[in-house]
Design an enzyme around this catalytic site. Structure first.
Site, PDB file in Angstrom:
ATOM      1  N   LEU A  42      45.168  46.122   9.844  1.00  0.00           N
ATOM      2  CA  LEU A  42      46.502  45.921   9.290  1.00  0.00           C
ATOM      3  C   LEU A  42      47.581  45.609  10.323  1.00  0.00           C
ATOM      4  O   LEU A  42      48.747  45.441   9.961  1.00  0.00           O
ATOM      5  CB  LEU A  42      46.938  47.107   8.408  1.00  0.00           C
ATOM      6  CG  LEU A  42      45.933  47.514   7.314  1.00  0.00           C
ATOM      7  CD1 LEU A  42      46.471  48.689   6.523  1.00  0.00           C
ATOM      8  CD2 LEU A  42      45.604  46.347   6.409  1.00  0.00           C
ATOM      9  N   CYS A  43      47.227  45.536  11.600  1.00  0.00           N
ATOM     10  CA  CYS A  43      48.191  45.074  12.606  1.00  0.00           C
ATOM     11  C   CYS A  43      48.330  43.561  12.493  1.00  0.00           C
ATOM     12  O   CYS A  43      47.349  42.854  12.286  1.00  0.00           O
ATOM     13  CB  CYS A  43      47.722  45.419  14.025  1.00  0.00           C
ATOM     14  SG  CYS A  43      48.115  47.086  14.532  1.00  0.00           S
ATOM     15  N   ASP A  65      35.561  54.090  32.780  1.00  0.00           N
ATOM     16  CA  ASP A  65      34.268  53.406  32.846  1.00  0.00           C
ATOM     17  C   ASP A  65      33.866  53.106  34.287  1.00  0.00           C
ATOM     18  O   ASP A  65      32.706  53.307  34.673  1.00  0.00           O
ATOM     19  CB  ASP A  65      34.319  52.115  32.036  1.00  0.00           C
ATOM     20  CG  ASP A  65      32.996  51.371  32.062  1.00  0.00           C
ATOM     21  OD1 ASP A  65      31.953  51.997  31.759  1.00  0.00           O
ATOM     22  OD2 ASP A  65      32.987  50.180  32.382  1.00  0.00           O
TER      23      ASP A  65
END
Length: 157
Positions: A74-75, A127
């Protein structure tokens, strides 16, 4: 308060911004990654085996902001005019604060893009450093300021 991402039947709904006046909008966000002193030293002294962690995390954050609408339902897809990713190191706490800024002229805000940039930059640091420290923590992710639009300017106190 009305939740604008739900229609009158309670279903997911992308907000219609077509009637909004385009304005210059900007948002600043942060995320903090805490790590061991060993991982912090490798990172800040540029001795990490995987290369320049900050350079890679900066690029990852910029790319993430540009892909926000692909990641967050929905962005709205936005035409960002500026994405900035900076880092503040804190020797005392062996932590790195990721600071982001996203800017555009448009009909909707850029808070989600700034948050996504900060989150992904911090995840990239995680990471790249996880082989040295598996106990790193990403904390304190938040919007710290925004400007533009109908609701005006806001800054975290």
């Amino acid at each position: 308060m009305v939740l604008t991402h739900l229609n009158e039947r309670g279903e997911a709904n992308m907000v219609d911004v077509s009637e909004k006046t385009p304005t210059v909008r900007q948002a600043h966000a942060q995320a903090v990654i805490k790590m061991s002193t060993e991982a912090f030293a490798l990172l800040t002294q540029g001795n990490h085996k995987k290369g320049d962690v900050f350079a890679i995390a900066r690029i990852a954050g910029i790319q993430a902001a540009k892909k926000c609408s692909d990641l967050i339902p929905l962005c709205h897809p936005l035409m960002l005019s500026k994405v900035q990713v900076d880092f503040e190191v804190d020797q005392t706490s062996s932590s790195v604060k990721v600071l982001t800024m996203c800017k555009l002229t448009g009909q909707t805000g850029v808070e989600m893009e700034a948050l996504t940039a900060a989150s992904v930059a911090a995840l990239t640091i995680y990471d790249m450093c996880k082989a040295v420290d598996k106990h790193m923590q990403i904390v304190d992710t938040k919007v710290i300021a925004k400007s533009g639009g109908k609701s005006g300017d806001w800054q975290l106190s």
